[in-house]
Design a protein around this motif. Sequence first.
Motif, mmCIF file in Angstrom:
data_model
loop_
_atom_site.group_PDB
_atom_site.id
_atom_site.type_symbol
_atom_site.label_atom_id
_atom_site.label_comp_id
_atom_site.label_asym_id
_atom_site.label_seq_id
_atom_site.Cartn_x
_atom_site.Cartn_y
_atom_site.Cartn_z
ATOM 1 N N GLY A 750 40.540 21.366 48.605
ATOM 2 C CA GLY A 750 41.234 21.668 47.359
ATOM 3 C C GLY A 750 40.563 22.723 46.499
ATOM 4 N N LEU A 751 39.756 23.567 47.101
ATOM 5 C CA LEU A 751 39.168 24.664 46.341
ATOM 6 C C LEU A 751 40.250 25.687 46.002
ATOM 7 N N ARG A 752 40.096 26.330 44.861
ATOM 8 C CA ARG A 752 41.039 27.380 44.477
ATOM 9 C C ARG A 752 40.294 28.698 44.331
ATOM 10 N N LEU A 753 40.722 29.689 45.117
ATOM 11 C CA LEU A 753 40.136 31.017 45.084
ATOM 12 C C LEU A 753 41.108 31.976 44.417
ATOM 13 N N ALA A 754 40.623 32.696 43.410
ATOM 14 C CA ALA A 754 41.443 33.698 42.725
ATOM 15 C C ALA A 754 40.746 35.044 42.823
ATOM 16 N N SER A 794 40.138 56.098 39.798
ATOM 17 C CA SER A 794 38.788 56.655 39.904
ATOM 18 C C SER A 794 37.756 55.570 40.165
ATOM 19 N N VAL A 795 37.907 54.425 39.531
ATOM 20 C CA VAL A 795 37.001 53.307 39.739
ATOM 21 C C VAL A 795 37.775 52.024 39.530
ATOM 22 N N MET A 796 37.458 51.004 40.286
ATOM 23 C CA MET A 796 38.140 49.716 40.185
ATOM 24 C C MET A 796 37.100 48.601 40.151
ATOM 25 N N PHE A 797 37.539 47.472 39.622
ATOM 26 C CA PHE A 797 36.651 46.317 39.518
ATOM 27 C C PHE A 797 37.362 45.110 40.119
ATOM 28 N N VAL A 798 36.601 44.330 40.889
ATOM 29 C CA VAL A 798 37.150 43.150 41.559
ATOM 30 C C VAL A 798 36.438 41.921 41.019
ATOM 31 N N GLU A 799 37.225 40.962 40.548
ATOM 32 C CA GLU A 799 36.683 39.682 40.095
ATOM 33 C C GLU A 799 37.123 38.592 41.056
ATOM 34 N N LEU A 800 36.174 37.803 41.544
ATOM 35 C CA LEU A 800 36.453 36.646 42.386
ATOM 36 C C LEU A 800 35.984 35.397 41.661
ATOM 37 N N VAL A 801 36.838 34.364 41.647
ATOM 38 C CA VAL A 801 36.472 33.095 41.028
ATOM 39 C C VAL A 801 36.859 31.975 41.988
ATOM 40 N N LEU A 802 35.903 31.107 42.269
ATOM 41 C CA LEU A 802 36.133 29.945 43.127
ATOM 42 C C LEU A 802 35.913 28.687 42.305
ATOM 43 N N GLU A 803 36.931 27.825 42.251
ATOM 44 C CA GLU A 803 36.853 26.585 41.476
ATOM 45 C C GLU A 803 37.131 25.399 42.389
ATOM 46 N N ASP A 804 36.600 24.232 41.994
ATOM 47 C CA ASP A 804 36.930 23.029 42.752
ATOM 48 C C ASP A 804 38.261 22.475 42.270
ATOM 49 N N LYS A 805 38.671 21.363 42.856
ATOM 50 C CA LYS A 805 40.006 20.828 42.551
ATOM 51 C C LYS A 805 40.131 20.345 41.126
#
Length: 931
Positions: A750-754, A794-805
Amino acid sequence: MRIKSMIGITVFLIFWAATLPPEAAADKGRLDLKEGWMVQSARIVPDSGQNISTENFKPQHWYPTSIPTTVLTALVKNGVYPDPYIGMNNMRIPDASDAHNQEYDLLRFSHLPDKSNPWTTPYWFRKEFRVPSRFQGQVVWLKCDGLNYRADVWLNGRLVASSKKVVGMFGHWVFDVTKFLKSGKKNILAIKVYPLDYPGLPAEPQLKAFGPFGPNGGLTGDIGKNVTMQCSVGWDWIPAVRDRNMGIWQDVYMTVTGPVDIRHPHVITDLPLPDLRKAEIRIDMAVVNLTEQTQQGLLKAEVRPKNFEGRTITLQKRLKLNPHQLLAIPLDPQEYPSLKIQNPKLWWPNNLGEQNLYELVMSFEQGTNTSDVENVTFGIREVSSRISVVDEWVRRDFFINGSKILLKGGAWVPDMMLNRDRQKLYSELRLFQEANLNMVRIWGGGVTPPEDFFVHCDSFGLLVWHDFWITGDCQGTWDKGSKDYPYEAAVFLKNAEDVVKKLRNHPSIMVWTAGNEGHPRKEIYVPLRDEIIAGLDGTRPFLPSSGYSSPPKSWGLSWPDNEASGTYSGGPYFWVDPKTYYDKVNAGRDWLFKNEVGLPSLPKLESLKKFIPDLTPEKDIQFPLNHTWGYHDACEGNGKYSLYDQAIRRRYGEPKNVADYILKGQLVNAENYRAVFEAMNQAMDRTAGVLLWKVNPAWPSVIWQLYDWYLSPNAGYYFVKKACEPLHAQLNLDDYDVSVINNTFTAHKGLRLAARVFAADMEEIWSDSRTIDIEAFTSKDILRIPRSELTGHSVMFVELVLEDKDGKKKSENFYWLAENDEFSSLVSLPRIDLDVDIEREEFENRAFWTIQLTNPSGHLAFFVNVRLCQEMTQEEILPSFWSDNYVSLLPGKIKRLTVEFPASRIKKGGLYIKLDGWNVSQDINVIEDSD
């Protein structure tokens, strides 16, 4: 800004307090001889040891010192020579090599009246002391844990041991001095320390930035003729140590026993794998009758928990010893069933479980008298290894308690002049642990560190890879040096035996190797493998070499499986495009287990100013460097500093000044060090480990480090910490897959990856999210960012967030991307200010602060370094242990950082928080007066 004082002890405080270094318990049977020493050259003092070690001798014009110390360290502290760590000062000190002195005119700096080489004759160390009354009637032992290189030991006018016996940097020396002591009177101990038999010829010094490094181990590698710290002649990350660290480099002390002495207790634990619900313990030792009379008594053993609650096991054995008899005693579970333990508390590496430790207390009782007591700390755990063949390349896997461990760590090298105390060792190894690393490698050209090092590794769950004192640079792997080195096989083997007996009970030690990128000749190798490692230890694997060189199979290869090492050196040691690490890992080969990889890595500006006080640029090299940078390792060779320098300029633009150059260097540090470990993460099913070359510096340097000589981490440290977290979300740079890494024993459901991608103006240009399950010890590709979404910006930014259930954040990661990896447009990010809230608490002389950063603007706060500084000196408080740093905040985002540091550093004059980032620069006063 809001400052809030917290009341009470939170779980946070309890956690941090548990990691503080344990204070050594007072030992009534030990007399430390640390303070009150005097040192002087035997060229100036020609008297005999028989005279110097008596009250009749009156030292005049000797230099006061404490031990441990080297001779050069003592002289530097007394102002005789300038501090060699700073600037070019090392070029104002004579060298142990006469040829080197002649070439660089160094003898003009000699402190001796005749301007001769100060390191070719011995030095006297002299100490006056009194024996405590509690030593009366006991057998008194003088113990020297480390002398370099030879020594004559004199006590009260009598020779205890000569330099023919006391030789080798890693020997542990124990002498019965009972008959030499004067009870109730002044005693004089005099140790005549001799220089190395063969001081070696250093390579040419690095006098120009971007100039060549000389050969590692000097021009000839002949320092390898000795059993010593080979890098003291100079390497490509350390200059020649002028006296080659001659001196008393570990503790000298006295202990006492009665007529019976217990020696070398060894605890062997066995798990019936895969069952972890029971264990067996065997205890081996020797018991010695020191007298002419028969001795009888009761040998007692207690096995009890050291850092957890549990029951104590007590057993005993009645013994009768003939005069001077040495008796080997086994205490095994067949004779003593209580040594069969149900539901043992196991020792696990960092992030994989608890570091449960047991204590064995052995004593020999004779009526109401205790003749001897020996304490041993150990852990119940089992190490094993085996090889696999992948596309004709051998990979060695390691297992702890039956579970394969993905090894993540790096090499630790000794301080240039061995200037480390117990507190600094603790702080360094805590930095390893907090970076989520699980292995520290003792490199073969350095030293076996003091036992405190291994005590801390036990507590932090850091597995130790221990090379013995062999390097390919001095042992002929690359046609330099010779397989005939070291000359005295008996000295090497005696030193190795001492080290194994002293350290074998530490659960942190995982593997012994015969050397770094080389191995000793058969006369040394075979008894080292078969008699010392297998015979005296036998509880952990042995490898013939860290890489490159293996002996003939008829000598025996790895122990116990007699297979190849299956680990590989070879770098790269220089900057490469971060994507390259993915190509190398995915190709397998020597990256199946890579034990050396790294790149130059600038420290922070405050540190640079300490060791290069004059930062005035020089016109004949790239702005803003000068040639002093070169002496501190900004050179070519393995590290190819020019590639790192070019990457800074090509990716982030030409520097405006030194501060700008350092900031851009931190971005390169962050990108590359993270990529080393994330490339390994995504292939964790095919790989066994990756170790940095190296994690720490030997002196103030600009190369191969996650934290600097002053214990200040650079940006790479925090990005490694994130990449190695137990549950981790990452962007794979080779294909833009977003992966989740589970490096734990627990499956997660049940992890949620955004994942979100932003343009420079903070417009969201792509997003996706998934709910996932992931098994234990698994790398799983979850989604892919379409390349089509990453064009036209020209430049981009990537945000990753992993949360539990339950919505609790488990991992957060942030990347910056650009076409052709050209980030100069970052200069257009507007300057912003962050809101800062602070909560603080003190507990047992430790300060615990929480610093909350809020981005109230509509712009990105990029790459923000948060430091706590003293207003009086404007210097960062070090060591300090941050939960995270060099952070980026999207508009409206909040980040909470925690930091722990010594409360004693809160001095009158105030503290302030300094925020430095790409587009953030703030100083925030916190405490105006801390009386």
